[in-house]
Design an enzyme around this catalytic site. Structure first.
Site, short mmCIF file in Angstrom:
data_model
loop_
_atom_site.label_atom_id
_atom_site.label_comp_id
_atom_site.label_asym_id
_atom_site.label_seq_id
_atom_site.Cartn_x
_atom_site.Cartn_y
_atom_site.Cartn_z
N TRP A 130 0.87 -1.19 0.00
CA TRP A 130 0.00 0.00 0.00
C TRP A 130 0.91 1.24 0.00
CZ3 TRP A 130 -2.06 2.66 4.85
CH2 TRP A 130 -3.04 3.61 4.52
N ASP A 211 -1.10 -5.71 9.24
CA ASP A 211 -2.00 -4.63 8.84
C ASP A 211 -3.28 -5.29 8.35
OD1 ASP A 211 -3.28 -2.41 7.98
OD2 ASP A 211 -1.83 -1.86 6.44
N LYS A 246 -13.41 -0.34 5.78
CA LYS A 246 -14.01 -1.14 4.71
C LYS A 246 -15.11 -2.05 5.22
CE LYS A 246 -10.82 0.85 2.69
NZ LYS A 246 -9.45 0.63 2.37
N1 PMP Z 1 -3.77 -0.54 5.31
C1 PMP Z 1 -4.11 -0.91 4.08
C2 PMP Z 1 -3.40 -2.05 3.44
C3 PMP Z 1 -5.12 -0.22 3.40
O1 PMP Z 1 -5.46 -0.60 2.17
C4 PMP Z 1 -5.75 0.85 4.03
C5 PMP Z 1 -6.85 1.64 3.35
N2 PMP Z 1 -6.68 1.92 2.04
C6 PMP Z 1 -5.35 1.19 5.33
C7 PMP Z 1 -4.36 0.47 5.94
C8 PMP Z 1 -5.92 2.38 6.09
O2 PMP Z 1 -7.25 2.43 6.25
P1 PMP Z 1 -7.97 3.63 6.97
O3 PMP Z 1 -8.81 4.28 5.96
O4 PMP Z 1 -8.78 2.95 8.05
O5 PMP Z 1 -6.97 4.55 7.56
#
Ligand code: PMP
Length: 398
Positions: A130, A211, A246
């Site tokens: 990410w 994560d 999500k």
């Molecule tokens: N880790 C990963 C791998 C993600 O894809 C995301 C969201 N795109 C997050 C963390 C962070 O999510 P949040 O919107 O809850 O900060």
């Protein structure tokens, strides 16, 4: 002070959304955003969330600050969701949980804690990962290294190369693993591969940081935690960063959690005190609303059943779109085997489309995909599938 500063580069993914919004083509398709969309292209509020909000509005008595680490009952539901309520780690009070603003907040608090208390560690990230991961850890000044993850030849996991890299990790180094639905590839280790990863990390005395942003989006809540549970060995130490953006659709409420699992209750409490010191100097204490929703839903058997059902509907839709996408590409005569997409999990897949193909799709077909070829399967619908696959066929076959 401000005359001489340069513009920061725009966020690669959010910048594309801006371009998408400005595109006048009524048939434009956005596969770049990181949010779930339903069959009508909407990002809905879950019905269980609406019901929980009604109850909260009715019962809420105060807007006084939450504790630095958030509410104790939120910590209980988060740990039970991750580990199962009867896990030894919970019974032995080896885990502590802080409510953070989103999964991003959890990662940043973990990074701050590491920098403050264990500044010599290296953080290992999957290649690719990410795009915000490097930014978060670099912001604290922690050194970063990468381990291989994606095998372009098979569109699968580069498992041998990954293990070989993990065997070089130093004791105490932190290895970031995606708990499931790897972003951006959609490729997850099999249960056996998780076991091997857990063995190697334990041998190296490395500390996993899981994560976990998509629990429930691959096959189900308990099954999706199988990798995490393999890392949870007796006496283990690890970090888990949860996000409810999500699986509760609570993107803008910013609700996540940092859970730290230590070898003993005493160590866990010491870690929590340091985590609280990091939070205090950052945002002081978390926003209340999102965590109140999550706690209300998970503690009410009826709302919880409804939630599990609503997540299943999201998961089933994504998997249906994966299948339909591959079938339609085949029907359109695309000269590339993209069947691997049905084997991947979660909202994202590495499509194998090249940077120039992605550019052509955008310029000539108003189809927006991230430059790496990452697609958000949830942006596909029964209605846009034909046009999407026709365009991909035109670009790939030319
Ligand atoms: N880790 C990963 C791998 C993600 O894809 C995301 C969201 N795109 C997050 C963390 C962070 O999510 P949040 O919107 O809850 O900060």
């Amino acid at each position: 002070m401000f005359e001489s500063i340069d513009m920061a580069p725009p966020d690669a993914i959010l910048g594309l959304t801006e371009a998408f919004c400005n595109d006048l083509n009524p048939d434009k398709i956005n596969l770049s955003v990181g949010v779930y969309q339903d069959a009508h292209g909407r990002t809905p509020i879950l019905a269980c969330v609406k019901e929980a909000e009604k109850r909260i509005l009715h019962q809420e008595q105060t807007k006084a600050y939450k504790p630095i680490q958030g509410s104790a009952d939120y910590a209980v539901v988060v740990q039970a969701l991750l580990l199962g309520p009867d896990h030894e780690i919970i019974a032995n009070r080896r885990a502590v949980t802080a409510h953070t603003p989103g999964g991003t907040g959890a990662l940043r608090v973990a990074a701050d804690y590491l920098k403050k208390m264990h500044s010599k560690v290296t953080v290992w990230l999957s290649e690719p990962t990410w795009p915000n991961h490097p930014g978060i850890f670099q912001a604290t000044g922690l050194p970063i290294k990468t381990y291989p993850y994606f095998d372009g030849a098979t569109n699968g996991l580069a498992f041998d190369a990954m293990l070989a890299a993990l065997r070089r990790v130093r004791a105490g180094d932190v290895v970031v693993l995606h708990g499931g639905c790897h972003n951006p590839t959609g490729i997850d280790p099999s249960p056996d591969q998780w076991e091997r990863i857990a063995e190697v990390l334990a041998e190296r005395k490395a500390v996993p940081l899981v994560d976990f942003a998509y629990q429930g989006f691959a096959t189900g809540f308990r099954d999706d935690a199988a990798g995490l549970l393999r890392l949870c060995r007796p006496g283990c130490e690890l970090f888990v960063c949860s996000s409810f953006s999500k699986n509760f659709g609570l993107y803008n409420e910013r609700v996540g959690a940092l859970t730290v699992i230590a070898g003993s209750t005493e160590s866990a409490q010491k870690v929590l005190s340091q985590v609280k010191a990091c939070i205090r100097a950052n945002y002081s204490n978390p926003p209340a609303h999102g965590a109140a929703i999550v706690t209300t839903v998970l503690n009410d058997p009826g709302l919880r059943r409804q939630w599990e059902d609503e997540v299943k509907q999201m998961r089933d839709r994504i998997n249906r779109m994966r299948k339909l996408f591959v079938e339609t590409l085949t029907r359109k005569g695309v000269k590339a085997d993209m069947s691997f997409i049905t084997r991947q999990h979660g909202m994202f897949s590495f499509s194998g489309l090249t940077q120039s193909q992605v550019q052509t799709l955008r310029d000539e077909h108003s189809i927006y995909i991230v430059g790496t070829g990452r697609i958000n399967v949830a942006g596909m619908t029964e209605a846009n599938m034909d046009r999407l696959c026709q365009a991909i066929a035109a670009v790939v076959n030319s």
